[in-house]
Design a protein around this motif. Structure first.
Motif, PDB file in Angstrom:
ATOM      1  N   VAL A  35     -22.976  -5.507  14.572  1.00  0.00           N
ATOM      2  CA  VAL A  35     -21.908  -6.271  13.901  1.00  0.00           C
ATOM      3  C   VAL A  35     -20.854  -6.668  14.926  1.00  0.00           C
ATOM      4  N   GLY A  38     -21.465  -9.607  16.991  1.00  0.00           N
ATOM      5  CA  GLY A  38     -21.497 -10.900  16.326  1.00  0.00           C
ATOM      6  C   GLY A  38     -22.769 -11.255  15.594  1.00  0.00           C
ATOM      7  N   ASN A  39     -23.622 -10.288  15.335  1.00  0.00           N
ATOM      8  CA  ASN A  39     -24.883 -10.551  14.645  1.00  0.00           C
ATOM      9  C   ASN A  39     -24.690 -10.636  13.131  1.00  0.00           C
ATOM     10  N   SER A  40     -25.463 -11.508  12.492  1.00  0.00           N
ATOM     11  CA  SER A  40     -25.442 -11.632  11.034  1.00  0.00           C
ATOM     12  C   SER A  40     -26.251 -10.495  10.417  1.00  0.00           C
ATOM     13  N   ASN A  41     -26.089 -10.309   9.112  1.00  0.00           N
ATOM     14  CA  ASN A  41     -26.861  -9.282   8.412  1.00  0.00           C
ATOM     15  C   ASN A  41     -28.363  -9.498   8.589  1.00  0.00           C
ATOM     16  N   LYS A  42     -28.794 -10.742   8.521  1.00  0.00           N
ATOM     17  CA  LYS A  42     -30.217 -11.074   8.664  1.00  0.00           C
ATOM     18  C   LYS A  42     -30.731 -10.694  10.053  1.00  0.00           C
ATOM     19  N   ILE A  43     -29.989 -11.040  11.077  1.00  0.00           N
ATOM     20  CA  ILE A  43     -30.402 -10.715  12.453  1.00  0.00           C
ATOM     21  C   ILE A  43     -30.423  -9.206  12.657  1.00  0.00           C
ATOM     22  N   VAL A  52     -32.157  -6.643   4.519  1.00  0.00           N
ATOM     23  CA  VAL A  52     -30.773  -7.112   4.522  1.00  0.00           C
ATOM     24  C   VAL A  52     -29.939  -6.242   3.582  1.00  0.00           C
ATOM     25  N   ILE A  56     -26.470  -4.238   4.460  1.00  0.00           N
ATOM     26  CA  ILE A  56     -25.250  -4.351   3.660  1.00  0.00           C
ATOM     27  C   ILE A  56     -24.773  -2.971   3.212  1.00  0.00           C
ATOM     28  N   ARG A  59     -23.201  -1.254   6.188  1.00  0.00           N
ATOM     29  CA  ARG A  59     -21.887  -1.835   6.463  1.00  0.00           C
ATOM     30  C   ARG A  59     -20.851  -1.337   5.464  1.00  0.00           C
ATOM     31  N   ILE A  71     -14.285  -7.657  10.412  1.00  0.00           N
ATOM     32  CA  ILE A  71     -15.212  -7.619  11.550  1.00  0.00           C
ATOM     33  C   ILE A  71     -14.441  -7.423  12.845  1.00  0.00           C
ATOM     34  N   THR A  75     -14.910  -4.414  15.423  1.00  0.00           N
ATOM     35  CA  THR A  75     -15.194  -4.699  16.832  1.00  0.00           C
ATOM     36  C   THR A  75     -14.254  -3.916  17.743  1.00  0.00           C
TER      37      THR A  75
END
Length: 95
Positions: A35, A38-43, A52, A56, A59, A71, A75
């Motif tokens: 996260v 910068g990665n999306s949930n899908k990635i 996914v 979630i 997270r 986010i 980070t």
């Protein structure tokens, strides 16, 4: 600059991967790292070979344990607590 901010917070709060007695699991740390990069949930799901929905869920658990919802906050937390190594980040990978 990031290193200065991290040093400040480490000295001020002695930050650790624990908040209010709840430590992040190994998988939660992996998700947090992805996260923060910068990665999306899908990635994240594809990289960790999980659904996914599971990402979630992780997270949600991370934000509840740490009390951090943004986010950018996650980070900063990941940098301060050395979940990600800022020395080895390639800026081209973040684009």
């Amino acid at each position: 600059m990031i290193r200065k901010v991290a040093d400040f917070f480490e000295n001020e709060n002695e930050a650790v991967l624990e908040h209010e007695g709840e430590e992040l699991s190994t998988r939660e740390k992996e998700v947090l790292k992805l996260v923060a990069l910068g990665n999306s949930n899908k990635i994240i799901a594809d990289k960790l070979f999980i659904s996914v929905h599971t990402v979630i869920s992780h997270r949600k658990n991370i934000t509840e344990k740490l009390g951090i919802k943004s986010i950018s906050g996650l980070t900063v937390y990941a940098i301060i607590n050395q979940v990600i190594d800022t020395e080895n980040i390639n800026p081209e990978d973040l684009i």
